[in-house]
Design a protein around this motif. Structure first.
Motif, PDB file in Angstrom:
ATOM      1  N   ARG A 218      -1.593  12.352  -6.145  1.00  0.00           N
ATOM      2  CA  ARG A 218      -0.968  12.127  -4.833  1.00  0.00           C
ATOM      3  C   ARG A 218      -1.724  10.994  -4.147  1.00  0.00           C
ATOM      4  NH1 ARG A 218       0.913  17.662  -3.104  1.00  0.00           N
ATOM      5  NH2 ARG A 218       1.998  18.394  -4.987  1.00  0.00           N
ATOM      6  N   THR A 219      -1.159  10.502  -3.051  1.00  0.00           N
ATOM      7  CA  THR A 219      -1.786   9.349  -2.396  1.00  0.00           C
ATOM      8  C   THR A 219      -1.642   9.403  -0.881  1.00  0.00           C
ATOM      9  OG1 THR A 219      -1.826   6.935  -2.301  1.00  0.00           O
ATOM     10  CG2 THR A 219       0.321   7.939  -2.655  1.00  0.00           C
ATOM     11  N   PHE A 220      -2.555   8.730  -0.210  1.00  0.00           N
ATOM     12  CA  PHE A 220      -2.441   8.543   1.236  1.00  0.00           C
ATOM     13  C   PHE A 220      -1.782   7.202   1.569  1.00  0.00           C
ATOM     14  CE2 PHE A 220      -5.687  11.843   1.117  1.00  0.00           C
ATOM     15  CZ  PHE A 220      -5.272  12.662   2.164  1.00  0.00           C
ATOM     16  N   SER A 221      -1.332   6.481   0.529  1.00  0.00           N
ATOM     17  CA  SER A 221      -0.791   5.132   0.752  1.00  0.00           C
ATOM     18  C   SER A 221       0.651   5.129   1.231  1.00  0.00           C
ATOM     19  CB  SER A 221      -0.828   4.324  -0.548  1.00  0.00           C
ATOM     20  OG  SER A 221      -2.133   4.102  -0.966  1.00  0.00           O
ATOM     21  N   LYS A 222       1.381   6.189   0.977  1.00  0.00           N
ATOM     22  CA  LYS A 222       2.800   6.131   1.248  1.00  0.00           C
ATOM     23  C   LYS A 222       3.100   6.817   2.583  1.00  0.00           C
ATOM     24  CE  LYS A 222       3.131   3.595  -2.267  1.00  0.00           C
ATOM     25  NZ  LYS A 222       3.184   3.890  -3.681  1.00  0.00           N
ATOM     26  N   ILE A 223       3.443   8.094   2.597  1.00  0.00           N
ATOM     27  CA  ILE A 223       3.875   8.654   3.891  1.00  0.00           C
ATOM     28  C   ILE A 223       2.745   8.680   4.912  1.00  0.00           C
ATOM     29  CG2 ILE A 223       3.446  11.167   3.732  1.00  0.00           C
ATOM     30  CD1 ILE A 223       6.470  11.456   4.612  1.00  0.00           C
TER      31      ILE A 223
END
Ligand SMILES: *Cc1c(COP(=O)(O)O)cnc(C)c1O
Length: 372
Positions: A218-223
């Motif tokens: 998962r990432t903090f880059s998108k939503i």
């Protein structure tokens, strides 16, 4: 110099033209970038309040264990702290996983039109790449299983898939996982997890108990709107995380990213709001496509792949010259399409208007095509 020979077949990542360059080239005062699936609304206000006071810590290394974020994130997902690993973006996790498992004599299975970093890293590690064409924009799980052999080390699943936005329902995913040999790592890249609304999309964290050979990215880059800070994470069983840790650089995630991620996580109503606005944005594009007879994949992400039935580069260039940066489908395996990130309502209206102008200019509106 004795470079790895496989590097010769790779080109470095081609960043799109910068906003400043485009402004200069076409004499535009404003540019809207809808090319990289960033959050058009930015990040939560809460992030801004924690970053300012952090200035005094510039000279200090970050916490290599990301302890505070680890605690908060483990609680958020209901997992143990030792089930998490952090990366300088989930891109870095893809690199770490590849480095840990791939090399000469191994192979790795992935979809043919998917996130390019799986392939890129596999090439660097000298692994054989087995690409399986998509079926209706989604992973062809049966063919992917067919491609597996005793040298397979990793299977990559991008769910929802970038660039199509299609997803794998829970039933299909579990029945696939049941058939994957236990010594092959399945990487489930869920960069768009928080955007998904489909009822039969599964919370894959619950699958970890049954499928120990799974790791979720998962990432903090998108939503969460933190793309520039570079922070993503993996969730798996503690044993898998422990095995991966030696390939992680000690201070790979910077202090500000860690702080920002903690603050961003604490504002779930912001996430919910962005998710809602993204759905409304997608509807704007669906309407436009239906009205103009364009085919598209319904998307579970914050982007949409639209088929213009003409050279995607041409559409890209038309929009670029008028101040909108999107992605041509050419480099994504869909040469007649463009991928557009869902922006704010106004941004969507702006680019949709221009896409309509483009169609008129090319006389491709359905009513203008003589019926036979
Ligand atoms: C954007 C994206 C990533 C990369 O995310 P970072 O955390 O910014 O490195 C990974 N996978 C997919 C499918 C993406 O679209």
């Amino acid at each position: 110099m004795k470079w790895k020979e496989q590097l010769l077949q790779l080109t470095p990542y081609q960043p799109g033209k910068s906003i400043d360059e485009v402004k200069k080239q076409f004499g535009l005062s404003e540019i809207i970038k809808l090319a990289s699936n960033e959050n058009p609304f930015g990040c939560s206000e809460k992030v801004l309040t924690v970053l300012k006071p952090a200035e005094s810590t510039f000279p200090l290394y970050p916490d290599g264990y990301a302890a505070e974020l680890r605690t908060v994130l483990a609680a958020h997902h209901g997992v143990n702290e030792d089930q998490l690993i952090f990366g300088n973006g989930s891109d870095e996790l893809i690199q770490m996983i590849s480095r840990a498992l791939l090399g000469k004599g191994t192979n790795t299975v992935m979809a043919e039109c998917t996130f390019p970093q799986y392939r890129h890293n596999a090439v660097i590690e000298g692994a054989e790449i087995k690409e399986v064409p998509l079926k209706n924009g989604e992973h062809d799980l049966d063919q992917m299983l067919e491609a597996v052999n005793h040298n397979t080390s990793i299977i990559w699943i991008c769910n929802p898939n970038n660039p199509t936005g299609q997803y794998i329902p829970k039933k299909q995913l579990t029945s696939f996982l049941e058939k994957v040999p236990a010594d092959i790592l399945v990487v489930l890249d869920e960069a768009y997890y928080e955007y998904v609304v489909a009822d039969d999309y599964c919370n894959s964290i619950h699958l970890l108990k049954s499928f120990p050979n799974l790791i979720i990215l998962r990432t903090f880059s998108k939503i969460y709107g933190l793309a520039s800070l570079r922070i993503g994470y993996g969730i798996s069983l503690a044993e898998t995380i422990r095995a991966l840790e030696p390939v992680r650089e000690p201070f790979n995630v910077n202090r500000f990213a860690q702080k920002a991620a903690v603050a961003a996580l604490s504002d779930q109503s912001y996430v919910e709001d962005c998710k809602q606005q993204n759905r409304e944005g997608l509807e704007q594009y669906y309407r436009f496509c239906r009205e103009n007879g364009l085919t598209f994949y319904p998307s579970q992400g914050n982007f949409i792949l639209i088929d213009f039935k003409t050279d995607g580069n041409d559409v890209f260039q038309y929009l670029l010259e008028r101040g909108y940066i999107v992605r041509s489908g050419r480099a994504l395996g869909f040469p007649t399409s463009v991928r557009v990130t869902v922006g704010s309502k106004e941004q969507n209206e702006g680019v949709i208007k221009l896409m309509g102008d483009y169609l008129s200019s090319r006389l491709l509106l359905p009513e203008m095509i003589p019926s036979s």
